[in-house]
Scaffold this motif. Structure first.
Motif, short mmCIF file in Angstrom:
data_model
loop_
_atom_site.label_atom_id
_atom_site.label_comp_id
_atom_site.label_asym_id
_atom_site.label_seq_id
_atom_site.Cartn_x
_atom_site.Cartn_y
_atom_site.Cartn_z
N TYR A 447 0.83 -1.21 0.00
CA TYR A 447 0.00 0.00 0.00
C TYR A 447 0.87 1.26 0.00
O TYR A 447 0.66 2.19 -0.78
CB TYR A 447 -0.91 -0.03 1.23
N ARG A 448 1.88 1.27 0.86
CA ARG A 448 2.75 2.44 0.97
C ARG A 448 3.57 2.63 -0.31
O ARG A 448 3.76 3.76 -0.78
CB ARG A 448 3.68 2.28 2.18
N ARG A 449 4.08 1.55 -0.89
CA ARG A 449 4.85 1.67 -2.13
C ARG A 449 3.99 2.18 -3.27
O ARG A 449 4.44 2.97 -4.12
CB ARG A 449 5.45 0.31 -2.50
N SER A 450 2.73 1.71 -3.31
CA SER A 450 1.82 2.18 -4.36
C SER A 450 1.61 3.68 -4.26
O SER A 450 1.63 4.39 -5.28
CB SER A 450 0.48 1.45 -4.25
N LEU A 451 1.43 4.19 -3.05
CA LEU A 451 1.20 5.63 -2.87
C LEU A 451 2.48 6.43 -3.15
O LEU A 451 2.41 7.57 -3.63
CB LEU A 451 0.70 5.91 -1.46
N LEU A 452 3.64 5.85 -2.87
CA LEU A 452 4.89 6.54 -3.20
C LEU A 452 5.04 6.68 -4.72
O LEU A 452 5.49 7.70 -5.23
CB LEU A 452 6.08 5.76 -2.63
N LEU A 453 4.65 5.63 -5.45
CA LEU A 453 4.75 5.67 -6.91
C LEU A 453 3.78 6.69 -7.51
O LEU A 453 4.08 7.30 -8.55
CB LEU A 453 4.45 4.28 -7.49
N SER A 454 2.63 6.87 -6.86
CA SER A 454 1.61 7.77 -7.42
C SER A 454 1.64 9.16 -6.80
O SER A 454 0.81 10.01 -7.15
CB SER A 454 0.23 7.17 -7.21
N GLY A 455 2.55 9.39 -5.87
CA GLY A 455 2.60 10.68 -5.20
C GLY A 455 1.41 10.89 -4.27
O GLY A 455 0.96 12.04 -4.09
N GLY A 456 0.91 9.82 -3.69
CA GLY A 456 -0.21 9.91 -2.76
C GLY A 456 -1.58 9.84 -3.40
O GLY A 456 -2.59 10.02 -2.72
N ASP A 457 -1.63 9.56 -4.70
CA ASP A 457 -2.91 9.49 -5.42
C ASP A 457 -3.47 8.07 -5.36
O ASP A 457 -2.88 7.13 -5.91
CB ASP A 457 -2.70 9.92 -6.87
N HIS A 458 -4.62 7.91 -4.69
CA HIS A 458 -5.22 6.57 -4.56
C HIS A 458 -5.80 6.03 -5.85
O HIS A 458 -6.17 4.84 -5.91
CB HIS A 458 -6.31 6.60 -3.48
N SER A 459 -5.90 6.86 -6.86
CA SER A 459 -6.45 6.36 -8.14
C SER A 459 -5.53 5.34 -8.80
O SER A 459 -5.93 4.66 -9.75
CB SER A 459 -6.69 7.53 -9.10
N ILE A 460 -4.29 5.19 -8.29
CA ILE A 460 -3.38 4.20 -8.86
C ILE A 460 -3.95 2.78 -8.74
O ILE A 460 -3.68 1.92 -9.57
CB ILE A 460 -1.99 4.28 -8.17
#
Length: 499
Positions: A447-460
């Protein structure tokens, strides 16, 4: 293929894999034969002693313990009408009736033979299906792994007996425990309360032993029950004509056992009862069921032994355990730094091949070992529960202390034993809690890595089709569970109104 055969020969002739397979099988049969000590508890008791072993030896011994416990559970089910494991509950119906008719040895022989058939079929499915399925995981991104963890937790929480809310609450508690220690992304310490022992987090083995084993001993502490078998029992393997008669019920057990093993939350007990019902439906003598039917013993025993191997397919392919026992085995994998999925087959092929080989050895040895161990199991069944509980508790505490020679580990395990005892009393399921602890690191870090990749955007999470599918499946399981609960509550109210 040739590479795997080479590894198998090296393990067979160049390592003590046969020894560890037999030790695991013996421990499983003995543990499974003790009422109240389920397959998962038997495996959890062994887990601390695997720390100093090579990974292949540890995993083989745990897997063979699972195989042995599934047969061992049928011994008290047949002899004293008390299933040693949950999956042996269906065996009680006709197994104990055969015992009352003076045919206990025949029932034990049918159980043993059917267990071998089920284990071999489940092992075949394991070998054929696991590696191809694992390659699906290569397409997974951090978003996919997060969704996979959520799916595992939601499925298990929704399929456990009782309230969905209870299952989800237990899963959340497990996730909270998994956050103790060092943050996987920033390295900041969390919830350690200044204790250096908690910097590395709470080891899953302590949670498993406390919740499964210690809580069970606390539940049995007031029991004075002693078995009373009363007669000399010897295993009598079925004749060729009897084996031929049992083929239909064993086939049903193999198919349903494989299906339930692949289903998260399925498990041996569901497979056993489904197989019993279907064997009765397709039997030429359905009137004998419940009155000492040989098929009524063969079907559930084949099914729960098939599950013991088939349940490893989703575990090794995706890291999702479908039962308490496979959750303990997942803990064993993680303890030795082994991650399920395609990398396990590439980087640790010796562990996978060793698991297949050890399971095959244990399955074949089950006939001889099962016959030789029966007198010991009968003697143990007849012991006062207090003596057995004291011995098991001493074994638990010594095993925990050998992990890190730490008193704090003992405190954590005993504390989790109290938590498990309270959960049993309140009707909360264990498996979501254990899964929360085991899968918590994967869920949080993904979850944290996904948000790091998207800059905090949950739409990822909506940009990954695999994650979308897994999250939708999670929502479906939760919704179906809620619908079932509302329907059951409504039917209960209507029943009370008519009464």
């Amino acid at each position: 293929m040739m590479h795997s055969l080479g590894i198998a020969f090296d393990l067979l002739f160049g390592s003590p894999i046969v020894f560890y397979s037999i030790i695991g099988l013996i421990w499983g049969i003995v543990g499974g034969s003790l009422p109240g000590i389920s397959a998962s508890i038997t495996m959890a008791l062994l887990l601390p002693f695997t720390y100093g072993m090579a990974p292949v030896q540890a995993i083989v011994m745990l897997a063979c313990t699972y195989i042995g416990a599934e047969y061992g559970g049928s011994i008290p089910a047949i002899l004293i009408r008390t299933p040693g494991t949950n999956s042996a509950a269906a065996t009680v119906i006709d197994g104990y009736e055969m015992k009352k008719q003076g045919r206990a040895g025949e029932a034990l022989g049918i159980s043993l033979w059917s267990g071998v058939i089920g284990s071999l079929f489940g092992l075949l499915m394991l070998i054929m299906m696991t590696e191809p399925l694992s390659w699906v995981a290569l397409a997974f991104k951090p978003t996919s792994y997060f969704a996979l963890g959520i799916l595992g937790l939601s499925v298990i929480a929704s399929m456990t007996n009782g309230s969905l809310l209870n299952g989800l609450a237990a899963a959340v508690v497990g996730l909270m425990i998994s956050t103790i220690g060092t943050d996987p992304i920033s390295g900041v310490t969390r919830f350690t309360f200044g204790s250096p022992e908690l910097l590395g987090g709470v080891e899953p083995v302590l949670i498993m032993i406390g919740v499964f084993a210690i809580s069970e001993l606390m539940m049995q502490s007031g029991s004075r029950g002693v078995g009373n078998i009363g007669e000399q029992v010897r295993v009598r393997l079925p004749s060729l004509s009897m084996m031929n008669r049992l083929k239909r019920s064993q086939f049903i057990g193999c198919i349903l056992g494989t299906f339930e093993g692949l289903t998260p939350g399925g498990g041996g007990s569901i497979a056993a009862f489904l197989s019993y019902n279907e064997a009765k439906r397709w039997s030429k003598e359905p009137e004998k069921f419940g009155k000492g039917s040989e098929e009524g013993v063969a079907a559930p025993e084949t099914a729960n032994n098939t599950v013991a191997s088939a349940a490893l397919i989703p575990l090794l392919s995706f890291g999702i355990p479908s039962s308490n026992s496979t959750a303990v085995l997942l803990g064993g994998l993680l303890i030795h730094g082994l991650l399920p999925g395609p990398r396990l087959f590439e980087q640790n092929a010796d562990v996978v091949v060793g698991l297949y080989l050890g399971s095959f050895i244990a399955t074949l040895a089950q006939i001889v070992v099962g016959i030789l161990l029966l007198p010991i199991c009968v003697w143990l069944v007849n012991r006062p529960r207090a003596y057995l509980a004291g011995f098991i508790l001493a074994l638990i505490l010594s095993g925990i202390f050998t992990l890190n020679t730490s008193i704090s580990d003992l405190g954590i395990a005993l504390g989790m034993g109290l938590v498990g005892y309270l959960m049993r009393r309140a009707g909360y399921p264990f498996l979501p809690l254990i899964l929360g602890v085991v899968l918590g690191h994967m869920v949080e870090s993904s979850y944290r890595r996904s948000l790091l990749l998207s800059g905090g955007d949950h739409s990822i999470f909506l940009e990954d089709p695999i994650a979308i599918g897994l999250l939708l499946a999670s929502a479906v399981f939760v919704t179906l569970s809620l619908v079932r609960e509302f329907r059951d509550a409504r039917n209960a109210k209507l029943k009370d109104a008519h009464a």
